[in-house]
Write an enzyme that holds these catalytic residues in place. Structure first.
Site, PDB file in Angstrom:
ATOM      1  CE  LYS A 254      15.884  14.586  41.374  1.00  0.00           C
ATOM      2  NZ  LYS A 254      15.589  15.958  41.250  1.00  0.00           N
TER       3      LYS A 254
ATOM      4  CD  GLU B  26      29.041  22.034  50.388  1.00  0.00           C
ATOM      5  OE1 GLU B  26      27.994  21.539  50.508  1.00  0.00           O
ATOM      6  OE2 GLU B  26      29.655  21.845  49.403  1.00  0.00           O
TER       7      GLU B  26
ATOM      8  CD  GLU C 131      31.977  11.418  43.776  1.00  0.00           C
ATOM      9  OE1 GLU C 131      32.816  11.933  44.693  1.00  0.00           O
ATOM     10  OE2 GLU C 131      32.163  10.059  43.661  1.00  0.00           O
TER      11      GLU C 131
ATOM     12  CB  VAL D  85      20.195  14.523  50.000  1.00  0.00           C
ATOM     13  CG1 VAL D  85      19.734  13.640  49.228  1.00  0.00           C
ATOM     14  CG2 VAL D  85      19.576  15.790  50.168  1.00  0.00           C
TER      15      VAL D  85
ATOM     16  CB  CYS E 247      31.585  20.000  45.390  1.00  0.00           C
ATOM     17  SG  CYS E 247      32.367  19.295  44.098  1.00  0.00           S
TER      18      CYS E 247
ATOM     19  CB  THR F 184      27.208  15.860  53.805  1.00  0.00           C
ATOM     20  OG1 THR F 184      28.359  16.114  52.814  1.00  0.00           O
ATOM     21  CG2 THR F 184      27.516  14.903  54.820  1.00  0.00           C
TER      22      THR F 184
HETATM   23  P1  NAP Z   1      21.233  18.344  47.203  1.00  0.00           P
HETATM   24  O1  NAP Z   1      19.796  19.017  47.618  1.00  0.00           O
HETATM   25  O2  NAP Z   1      21.600  17.280  47.981  1.00  0.00           O
HETATM   26  O3  NAP Z   1      20.375  17.627  45.792  1.00  0.00           O
HETATM   27  C1  NAP Z   1      21.142  16.953  44.734  1.00  0.00           C
HETATM   28  C2  NAP Z   1      20.117  16.295  44.179  1.00  0.00           C
HETATM   29  O4  NAP Z   1      19.393  15.184  44.974  1.00  0.00           O
HETATM   30  C3  NAP Z   1      19.302  17.009  43.298  1.00  0.00           C
HETATM   31  O5  NAP Z   1      18.575  16.516  42.129  1.00  0.00           O
HETATM   32  C4  NAP Z   1      17.777  16.741  44.529  1.00  0.00           C
HETATM   33  O6  NAP Z   1      16.579  17.131  43.928  1.00  0.00           O
HETATM   34  C5  NAP Z   1      17.968  15.354  44.785  1.00  0.00           C
HETATM   35  N1  NAP Z   1      17.372  14.807  46.233  1.00  0.00           N
HETATM   36  C6  NAP Z   1      16.913  15.758  47.142  1.00  0.00           C
HETATM   37  N2  NAP Z   1      16.559  15.162  48.346  1.00  0.00           N
HETATM   38  C7  NAP Z   1      16.433  13.917  47.816  1.00  0.00           C
HETATM   39  C8  NAP Z   1      16.058  12.662  48.302  1.00  0.00           C
HETATM   40  N3  NAP Z   1      15.578  12.536  49.625  1.00  0.00           N
HETATM   41  N4  NAP Z   1      16.434  11.448  47.742  1.00  0.00           N
HETATM   42  C9  NAP Z   1      16.953  11.656  46.673  1.00  0.00           C
HETATM   43  N5  NAP Z   1      17.196  12.515  45.926  1.00  0.00           N
HETATM   44  C10 NAP Z   1      17.313  13.698  46.815  1.00  0.00           C
HETATM   45  O7  NAP Z   1      22.324  19.190  46.657  1.00  0.00           O
HETATM   46  P2  NAP Z   1      22.150  20.401  45.649  1.00  0.00           P
HETATM   47  O8  NAP Z   1      21.641  21.707  46.614  1.00  0.00           O
HETATM   48  O9  NAP Z   1      21.318  20.324  44.447  1.00  0.00           O
HETATM   49  O10 NAP Z   1      23.800  20.703  45.264  1.00  0.00           O
HETATM   50  C11 NAP Z   1      24.617  21.343  46.347  1.00  0.00           C
HETATM   51  C12 NAP Z   1      25.401  20.056  46.815  1.00  0.00           C
HETATM   52  O11 NAP Z   1      26.156  19.114  46.057  1.00  0.00           O
HETATM   53  C13 NAP Z   1      26.520  20.676  47.974  1.00  0.00           C
HETATM   54  O12 NAP Z   1      26.567  19.905  49.062  1.00  0.00           O
HETATM   55  C14 NAP Z   1      27.635  20.306  47.110  1.00  0.00           C
HETATM   56  O13 NAP Z   1      28.855  20.331  47.957  1.00  0.00           O
HETATM   57  C15 NAP Z   1      27.261  19.005  46.248  1.00  0.00           C
HETATM   58  N6  NAP Z   1      28.189  18.650  45.233  1.00  0.00           N
HETATM   59  C16 NAP Z   1      29.048  17.430  45.286  1.00  0.00           C
HETATM   60  C17 NAP Z   1      30.021  17.277  44.157  1.00  0.00           C
HETATM   61  C18 NAP Z   1      30.878  16.030  44.388  1.00  0.00           C
HETATM   62  O14 NAP Z   1      31.329  15.928  43.367  1.00  0.00           O
HETATM   63  N7  NAP Z   1      31.390  15.927  45.625  1.00  0.00           N
HETATM   64  C19 NAP Z   1      29.863  18.031  43.329  1.00  0.00           C
HETATM   65  C20 NAP Z   1      29.018  19.052  43.029  1.00  0.00           C
HETATM   66  C21 NAP Z   1      27.924  19.302  44.087  1.00  0.00           C
HETATM   67  P3  NAP Z   1      16.131  18.560  43.804  1.00  0.00           P
HETATM   68  O15 NAP Z   1      16.871  19.376  42.978  1.00  0.00           O
HETATM   69  O16 NAP Z   1      14.508  18.424  43.360  1.00  0.00           O
HETATM   70  O17 NAP Z   1      15.870  18.953  45.285  1.00  0.00           O
END
Ligand code: NAP
Ligand code: MG
Length: 504
Positions: free
Chosen positions: A199, A404, A274, A256, A308, A254
């Protein structure tokens, strides 16, 4: 004044994909959501809709997990000789390589990012990733051990281990490096004989759908890879909670991630997470400033800070603080904002208006706290452009310095001793990346051992490699992706014992 992407610039291949009907990819077929609902896909440089994707329902999630489960239990995929799985992965790599340009264009239109960035990281890096991980398909092995079993002295035992695919993997990815993340999740699945339901982030699902088509074109069996598009709070959550899923591989925030860990604990699913970061970049007294100043600017402004591991907290030895601060400010002010497709652009719009508003709130809060802020303004007009910010004089515990932001916002601090720098660097709930800039090897070693982070860079920042395991300490994650560890995390190890008659 900024402008939007000029769609007449893109290739026919990218255009026809963007205009094509987009469904869910389940069991080798594209199909609309069961209730017909769709989600708008927007170009961040203009705010205009460029496509619509399906919004998966509970029934669709169930169908996708069911397809992945059947592909696992019918054995053909799991029992495929490793060299054949390896060959399929190499074929997929070649198929992506043949489409690098159109994949980069699609990603740029969808995510807003610079075309040079999507070409390198979303289109070309997956080719290398698949080639690296493909080799693992034929290199998975168990071990044998000589056992003692002291309480049964009359028998002889040998011990051994065997690896099996972990099963159906639910992979969930963020919007910042969409295709790269999708392939990082897919590659170990293919190498180990698992199956996947992916997804992607709802904002940036297009390249994952093209990836699924390419998988089918190169002959990856139906059901092995399934892509469901939809909203995190519905499709994502239902996928994570589905009893047919064996392992969750999540990259995202973090908050989610914490919810996923709680949900996975109920059914004892395996998972790796991650998550977010607030990574320090430390410019020591012995740093080479000619390297460190552009390095620091790149660490935070690369991908508009939507990384990230972005070096969002810059700690500078007091001797160099003024020079570094003004050097980074000069670079920030010189960056040309513009649409991702324009090769002259150096900083692209943020991923969405909503995200830009969040980033702006963090900068406003720093201004309100009396910090010295340069840049950090939303640009009038269409799209989600935001000027790069440098914030100085903020309390290190202020939320803007602790949370963040995931945007082009740098908080700068000075320190007088290495001990103080290490304390400041570790003063965060996150532990993803950190970098130290020095010409003194002993100093580098001291920092390396003292910094709390999954990856520590020396005289560089943000370099990830397929051969290097990647993961977060503290609230930045659980488990590892990439490298040998990332592959092995898709296997389960079974221990065996054989009893032998004692040799005479
Ligand atoms: P996010 O809001 O946590 O969403 C990530 C993914 O999870 C999206 O596909 C999102 O869908 C989905 N999601 C949201 N709520 C969910 C739930 N309750 N259950 C299951 N899936 C759910 O993060 P983002 O805003 O897309 O990305 C930014 C974040 O990613 C930052 O915190 C960043 O640090 C982190 N990140 C970490 C790494 C690493 O390797 N450590 C790499 C890149 C990014 P939707 O898009 O539909 O909301
Ligand atoms: Mg989000």
């Amino acid at each position: 004044m900024t402008t939007a992407n000029d769609l007449s610039q893109i290739s026919e291949k990218a255009r026809s994909f963007i205009h094509s009907q987009k469904g869910l990819f389940i069991d080798g077929q594209s199909r609309p959501a069961s209730d017909g609902s769709t989600i708008s896909v927007v170009d961040p440089s203009s705010g205009e809709e460029i496509a619509r994707i399906a919004d998966a329902s509970a029934q669709d999630v169930d169908a996708a997990v069911g397809a992945a489960r059947r592909a696992l239990t019918d054995r053909a995929w799991v029992d495929m000789q490793p060299y054949r799985r390896e060959a399929l992965m190499l074929a997929l790599a070649a198929a992506i390589e043949a489409e690098v340009e159109s994949l980069a264009e699609i990603e740029t239109l969808n995510s807003g990012k610079l075309i040079a960035n999507t070409r390198l990281f979303d289109a070309e890096l997956p080719v290398h990733s698949l080639r690296y991980v493909a080799g693992w398909a034929s290199r998975l092995n168990g071990e044998t051990m000589n056992l003692s079993v002291p309480y049964l002295p009359d028998l002889r035992f040998s011990g051994f281990t065997k690896r099996y695919p972990v099963g159906v993997v639910a992979a969930i990815t963020p919007w910042n490096v969409p295709l790269c993340m999708a392939v990082w999740k897919l590659a170990p699945v293919l190498a180990t004989g698992c199956t996947i339901v992916l997804k992607p982030a709802e904002q940036t699902s297009l390249t994952a759908l093209r990836l699924a088509e390419l998988c089918a074109e190169v002959g990856i069996p139906d059901g092995v890879i399934n892509v469901i598009t939809g909203r995190g709070a519905s499709a994502g959550r239902m996928l994570v909670e589905h009893p047919g899923v064996d392992k969750i591989n999540f990259t995202g925030s973090t908050e989610v991630g914490r919810g996923i860990a709680i949900s996975a604990a109920r059914s004892f699913k395996k998972y790796n997470l991650e998550l977010g970061g607030k990574s320090p970049l430390i410019i020591t007294e012995t740093a080479d400033l000619d390297q460190a100043i552009p390095g620091a600017a790149w660490a935070i402004y690369g991908n508009s800070g939507q990384n990230c591991c972005a070096g969002s907290r810059m700690l500078v030895h007091e001797k160099h603080y003024d020079a570094v601060l003004s050097g980074v400010r000069e670079i920030a002010a010189s960056l040309q904002l513009g649409p991702g497709l324009d090769p002259a652009s150096q900083l692209a719009p943020l991923s969405s208006r909503m995200h830009r508003d969040r980033v702006a709130l963090h900068v406003d809060a720093a201004r309100a706290a009396g910090a010295d802020v340069s840049g950090g303004e939303a640009v009038d007009g269409p799209g989600s452009y935001f000027t790069p910010a440098v914030i100085a004089g903020l309390d290190p515990d202020h939320p803007t310095a602790q949370e963040e932001i995931f945007g082009p916002v740098l908080c700068a601090f000075s320190f007088t001793s290495d001990e103080e720098a290490i304390t400041l660097a570790n003063q965060t709930r996150f532990g993803l990346g950190a970098s130290v800039w020095t010409r003194d090897i002993d100093c580098a070693d001291r920092y390396f051992d003292a910094l709390q982070a999954g990856t520590v860079w020396i005289n560089t920042h943000n370099i990830l490699d397929l051969a290097l395991p990647f993961g977060g300490d503290k609230e930045s994650g659980v488990g590892l992706e990439l490298g040998r560890e990332g592959v092995l995390a898709h296997t389960k190890l079974r221990s065996g014992v054989k009893a032998h008659p004692k040799m005479r």
